[in-house]
Motif scaffolding. Sequence first.
Motif, PDB file in Angstrom:
ATOM      1  N   ALA A 126       0.934  -1.162  -0.058  1.00  0.00           N
ATOM      2  CA  ALA A 126       0.078  -0.096  -0.086  1.00  0.00           C
ATOM      3  C   ALA A 126       0.859   1.360  -0.173  1.00  0.00           C
ATOM      4  O   ALA A 126       0.438   2.279  -0.257  1.00  0.00           O
ATOM      5  CB  ALA A 126      -1.121  -0.127   1.239  1.00  0.00           C
ATOM      6  N   PRO A 178      -4.711  -0.718  -3.626  1.00  0.00           N
ATOM      7  CA  PRO A 178      -5.356  -1.912  -4.039  1.00  0.00           C
ATOM      8  C   PRO A 178      -5.339  -2.411  -5.409  1.00  0.00           C
ATOM      9  O   PRO A 178      -5.188  -1.669  -6.206  1.00  0.00           O
ATOM     10  CB  PRO A 178      -6.908  -1.596  -3.702  1.00  0.00           C
ATOM     11  CG  PRO A 178      -6.950  -0.180  -3.856  1.00  0.00           C
ATOM     12  CD  PRO A 178      -5.486   0.252  -3.482  1.00  0.00           C
ATOM     13  N   GLU A 197       2.316   8.498   4.643  1.00  0.00           N
ATOM     14  CA  GLU A 197       2.368   6.971   4.319  1.00  0.00           C
ATOM     15  C   GLU A 197       1.513   5.982   5.164  1.00  0.00           C
ATOM     16  O   GLU A 197       1.027   5.342   4.514  1.00  0.00           O
ATOM     17  CB  GLU A 197       4.221   6.693   4.419  1.00  0.00           C
ATOM     18  CG  GLU A 197       4.779   6.876   3.092  1.00  0.00           C
ATOM     19  CD  GLU A 197       6.119   6.921   3.540  1.00  0.00           C
ATOM     20  OE1 GLU A 197       6.821   6.358   4.481  1.00  0.00           O
ATOM     21  OE2 GLU A 197       6.913   7.881   2.705  1.00  0.00           O
ATOM     22  N   ALA A 223      -1.839   6.322   4.077  1.00  0.00           N
ATOM     23  CA  ALA A 223      -1.989   5.682   2.713  1.00  0.00           C
ATOM     24  C   ALA A 223      -2.169   4.355   2.778  1.00  0.00           C
ATOM     25  O   ALA A 223      -3.167   3.775   2.424  1.00  0.00           O
ATOM     26  CB  ALA A 223      -0.785   6.093   1.672  1.00  0.00           C
ATOM     27  N   HIS A 224      -1.488   3.912   3.681  1.00  0.00           N
ATOM     28  CA  HIS A 224      -1.389   2.319   4.040  1.00  0.00           C
ATOM     29  C   HIS A 224      -2.582   2.023   4.546  1.00  0.00           C
ATOM     30  O   HIS A 224      -3.453   0.935   4.354  1.00  0.00           O
ATOM     31  CB  HIS A 224      -0.335   1.973   4.924  1.00  0.00           C
ATOM     32  CG  HIS A 224      -0.280   0.554   5.271  1.00  0.00           C
ATOM     33  ND1 HIS A 224      -0.254   0.126   6.434  1.00  0.00           N
ATOM     34  CD2 HIS A 224       0.021  -0.472   4.451  1.00  0.00           C
ATOM     35  CE1 HIS A 224      -0.193  -1.171   6.469  1.00  0.00           C
ATOM     36  NE2 HIS A 224       0.005  -1.576   5.292  1.00  0.00           N
ATOM     37  N   GLN A 249      -5.447   2.315   1.973  1.00  0.00           N
ATOM     38  CA  GLN A 249      -5.404   1.290   0.900  1.00  0.00           C
ATOM     39  C   GLN A 249      -5.672  -0.099   1.321  1.00  0.00           C
ATOM     40  O   GLN A 249      -6.238  -0.804   0.514  1.00  0.00           O
ATOM     41  CB  GLN A 249      -3.925   1.401   0.219  1.00  0.00           C
ATOM     42  CG  GLN A 249      -3.585   3.064  -0.266  1.00  0.00           C
ATOM     43  CD  GLN A 249      -4.497   3.176  -1.504  1.00  0.00           C
ATOM     44  OE1 GLN A 249      -5.628   3.045  -1.546  1.00  0.00           O
ATOM     45  NE2 GLN A 249      -4.094   3.602  -2.657  1.00  0.00           N
ATOM     46  N   THR A 250      -5.268  -0.355   2.352  1.00  0.00           N
ATOM     47  CA  THR A 250      -5.534  -1.820   2.935  1.00  0.00           C
ATOM     48  C   THR A 250      -6.747  -2.171   3.201  1.00  0.00           C
ATOM     49  O   THR A 250      -7.247  -3.227   2.128  1.00  0.00           O
ATOM     50  CB  THR A 250      -4.778  -2.324   4.167  1.00  0.00           C
ATOM     51  OG1 THR A 250      -3.412  -1.690   3.977  1.00  0.00           O
ATOM     52  CG2 THR A 250      -4.758  -3.697   4.597  1.00  0.00           C
ATOM     53  N   LEU A 276      -9.073  -0.919   1.662  1.00  0.00           N
ATOM     54  CA  LEU A 276      -9.778  -0.909   0.115  1.00  0.00           C
ATOM     55  C   LEU A 276      -9.278  -1.991  -0.894  1.00  0.00           C
ATOM     56  O   LEU A 276     -10.132  -2.664  -1.544  1.00  0.00           O
ATOM     57  CB  LEU A 276      -9.275   0.470  -0.714  1.00  0.00           C
ATOM     58  CG  LEU A 276     -10.050   1.758  -0.143  1.00  0.00           C
ATOM     59  CD1 LEU A 276      -9.218   2.908  -0.910  1.00  0.00           C
ATOM     60  CD2 LEU A 276     -11.273   1.711  -0.797  1.00  0.00           C
ATOM     61  N   ALA A 277      -8.154  -2.541  -0.411  1.00  0.00           N
ATOM     62  CA  ALA A 277      -7.843  -3.872  -1.182  1.00  0.00           C
ATOM     63  C   ALA A 277      -8.327  -4.806  -0.730  1.00  0.00           C
ATOM     64  O   ALA A 277      -8.833  -5.787  -1.586  1.00  0.00           O
ATOM     65  CB  ALA A 277      -6.375  -3.967  -0.824  1.00  0.00           C
ATOM     66  N   ILE A 278      -8.838  -4.944   0.541  1.00  0.00           N
ATOM     67  CA  ILE A 278      -9.628  -5.991   1.074  1.00  0.00           C
ATOM     68  C   ILE A 278     -10.892  -6.127   0.223  1.00  0.00           C
ATOM     69  O   ILE A 278     -11.581  -6.996  -0.313  1.00  0.00           O
ATOM     70  CB  ILE A 278      -9.764  -5.935   2.489  1.00  0.00           C
ATOM     71  CG1 ILE A 278      -8.357  -6.218   3.357  1.00  0.00           C
ATOM     72  CG2 ILE A 278     -10.708  -6.939   3.009  1.00  0.00           C
ATOM     73  CD1 ILE A 278      -8.355  -5.973   4.708  1.00  0.00           C
ATOM     74  N   GLN A 330     -11.887  -4.679  -2.385  1.00  0.00           N
ATOM     75  CA  GLN A 330     -11.893  -4.826  -4.077  1.00  0.00           C
ATOM     76  C   GLN A 330     -11.677  -6.368  -4.104  1.00  0.00           C
ATOM     77  O   GLN A 330     -12.144  -6.908  -5.040  1.00  0.00           O
ATOM     78  CB  GLN A 330     -10.700  -3.925  -4.526  1.00  0.00           C
ATOM     79  CG  GLN A 330     -10.748  -3.830  -6.031  1.00  0.00           C
ATOM     80  CD  GLN A 330      -9.643  -2.957  -6.527  1.00  0.00           C
ATOM     81  OE1 GLN A 330      -9.398  -1.949  -5.663  1.00  0.00           O
ATOM     82  NE2 GLN A 330      -8.985  -3.381  -7.388  1.00  0.00           N
ATOM     83  N   SER A 334     -10.519   4.694  -4.178  1.00  0.00           N
ATOM     84  CA  SER A 334      -8.943   4.214  -4.106  1.00  0.00           C
ATOM     85  C   SER A 334      -8.402   5.329  -4.984  1.00  0.00           C
ATOM     86  O   SER A 334      -7.316   5.712  -4.679  1.00  0.00           O
ATOM     87  CB  SER A 334      -8.950   3.083  -4.723  1.00  0.00           C
ATOM     88  OG  SER A 334      -7.740   2.825  -5.354  1.00  0.00           O
ATOM     89  N   ARG A 335      -9.018   5.660  -6.120  1.00  0.00           N
ATOM     90  CA  ARG A 335      -8.282   6.675  -7.102  1.00  0.00           C
ATOM     91  C   ARG A 335      -8.268   8.029  -6.452  1.00  0.00           C
ATOM     92  O   ARG A 335      -7.215   8.625  -6.558  1.00  0.00           O
ATOM     93  CB  ARG A 335      -9.210   6.661  -8.365  1.00  0.00           C
ATOM     94  CG  ARG A 335      -8.885   5.564  -9.416  1.00  0.00           C
ATOM     95  CD  ARG A 335      -9.148   5.655 -10.542  1.00  0.00           C
ATOM     96  NE  ARG A 335      -9.192   4.332 -11.298  1.00  0.00           N
ATOM     97  CZ  ARG A 335     -10.287   3.673 -11.638  1.00  0.00           C
ATOM     98  NH1 ARG A 335     -11.065   4.095 -11.954  1.00  0.00           N
ATOM     99  NH2 ARG A 335      -9.844   2.383 -12.468  1.00  0.00           N
ATOM    100  N   GLN A 346      -5.593   7.970  -3.873  1.00  0.00           N
ATOM    101  CA  GLN A 346      -4.511   7.765  -4.527  1.00  0.00           C
ATOM    102  C   GLN A 346      -3.864   9.410  -4.881  1.00  0.00           C
ATOM    103  O   GLN A 346      -3.035  10.154  -4.922  1.00  0.00           O
ATOM    104  CB  GLN A 346      -4.277   7.070  -5.873  1.00  0.00           C
ATOM    105  CG  GLN A 346      -3.663   5.657  -5.517  1.00  0.00           C
ATOM    106  CD  GLN A 346      -4.169   4.826  -6.522  1.00  0.00           C
ATOM    107  OE1 GLN A 346      -4.331   5.300  -7.467  1.00  0.00           O
ATOM    108  NE2 GLN A 346      -3.656   3.571  -6.269  1.00  0.00           N
TER     109      GLN A 346
END
Lengths: 225, 416
Positions: free
Chosen positions: A80, A102, B211, B214-215, B218-219, B221-223, B225, B256-257, B260
């Motif tokens: 991330a 992601p 950072e 962000a982490h 994003q985490t 969000l990654a889950i 997604q 997420s975008r 970013q």
Amino acid sequence: MKVLIVEDEVPLRTTLLEFLRHGGYVCETAESYQQAHEKIKLYQYDCVLIDLTLPDGNGLNLVRTLKADKSEAGVLIISARDALDDKVQGLELGADDYLPKPFHLAELNARLRAILRRRQFQGQRHLAFRDLTVFPEQALVLVHDQPVTLTRKEYDLLLFFLANPNRVLTKEAIAEHIWGDAADMADSFDFIYTHLKNLRKKLQELGADNYIRTIYGLGYKLETE
Amino acid sequence: MKLLTTTNRYYLALATVLFVLGTGVLYVGMQKILADEVDEQLELHQSYVSKRIQETRALPPITDPTELTLSRKPHRTGLGDTVLFDPVERSSVPFRELTFPVTVQGQPYWITLRKSLIETEDVLEVVLTVMLVVMGLLFSSLVLLNRWLSRWLWAPFQQTLGVLRGYQLQQPQSLALPPTPIDEFSELNQAVTQLTQRVAADYRALKEFTENAAHETQTPLAIMQAKLEQLMQLPELPETAAESVHDLYRAALRLSRLHQALTLLSKIENRQFTDAAPLRLDELVADKLAQLQDFLEAKEIEPQLLLTAPLAVVMHPSLADSLVSNLLQNAIKHNLQKGGLQVTVTANTLDVVNTGPPLSGDPMQLLGRFRKHNAASDSPGLGLSIVQQICTHYGFRLRYTFAAPESLHTLHVEFR
């Protein structure tokens, strides 16, 4: 194919595990730096997926360990932290690829395939799928042993599908795979359809079946049967 | 103006005033003392002459008519000034005179004694010359001393200045200032070191926060997604649910975008992009335009690219990429179907002109965060803010203008 997943977030780890097992990989997981370090010291893997931010250490050190041990394993960093430094450092340390979170699972799969292909298929570097044979090194596609001329995007599209058979690929994932960051500016994904239509036509002209099915409302799927 | 010049100027002014005052006081004082001395001598002479007359009962002999004159006419008695022509000096000379009456053999006489003041003027002249020379020497030696002092004593200051000029926040090592025996400078160095340490700590905290933020974002969000993607794979997923899942998935992507883009913006603001490299922006524009071919075709836009000269800049590669992509993507995204797009690159400007919906109000407003022309649009309205932030970072000038008759939107970047 033996893959080690180093990821501390439980839901993501289980999803990755499930996803990769379903894709035919033999998977193991590590949830901490210590555990991961032990496993890469003890066992051989074909590829290691490394999350950089771990509760008890920096994933970059795992990359260092793997490289110091001259491991055969491919390394895919998933993080991330999209700080450019991490990316550059990771790749300089010898990681094969870097995927910021992601990500689309299909994209992960495509990158993983690419790494394994580069590392494992010494000598016989081709993919076979039903009536199709692809030589990724030469970007050559054969249908019933006859070469097909594809555009760069059609070829990328085909390879993305081949990396993810039997999975629904969303238009968003396809767009990001092919157009990268520019994908988010598309109002519609009509041009994916255009490229796909051309790809199907070129394959079918040489007698291939139509393997790419449209899943209404979601995306497309490459069918094995 | 230099510190030394300024202090010297004040020194000179003060010295001049003091010199003029001192000379004046000295002159007046000397003159008074000398005049008193002459008067005293004249009075002494008077008593001597008077005594002689009493003893000899005769008038004293006139040896020098300028020094002693006799008159039978009454004169004003007492001390006075006069000017006489001195045949030796061949000029008019000031004299001090003392007149007093005497009676010799029953006849009244007036004797006038004179003494030249010319020697006292000479003394004053000498005094003035000495003063002038002393002041001149004093001042020039002061200036020279100051020069020398400023070179040696101020050396630590210049060193501190040099180190501060070369200081970069992003570098991990802290400020290294050489020790100095001068209290003021060591205090300055200490204060500067403390300041930079605080600033560096703040910077690191901010960087870490960005950072971590962000982490931490994003985490999940990654889950989301990944889980939604897995859900979509289920063959038994009913079509009605599939639609919702897909909507959720798209929302997660959008979030997420957006995240970013915001992270990128704060990173530029925190000046976390320090490695600049020489780049050819004209080539980058041509490449990006080719990459966006599909998007152009989808809108049936025929772009016109005018490269009049190579545009060389020194930038962080990913910021250059971001600048060009955002400008071009903006011009395509907010363009009309079958609209126009013209990109002009000169040796130090980049112009992106596109047709688009009519605009009311100040187009520069659209450079702000979350400002978009069409409020219902999917885009978060950060593209142009990123462009602006990059321009600010490098000192480029960005202008957004709108020409109403043809409904043309122009983004103009001037690279210094």
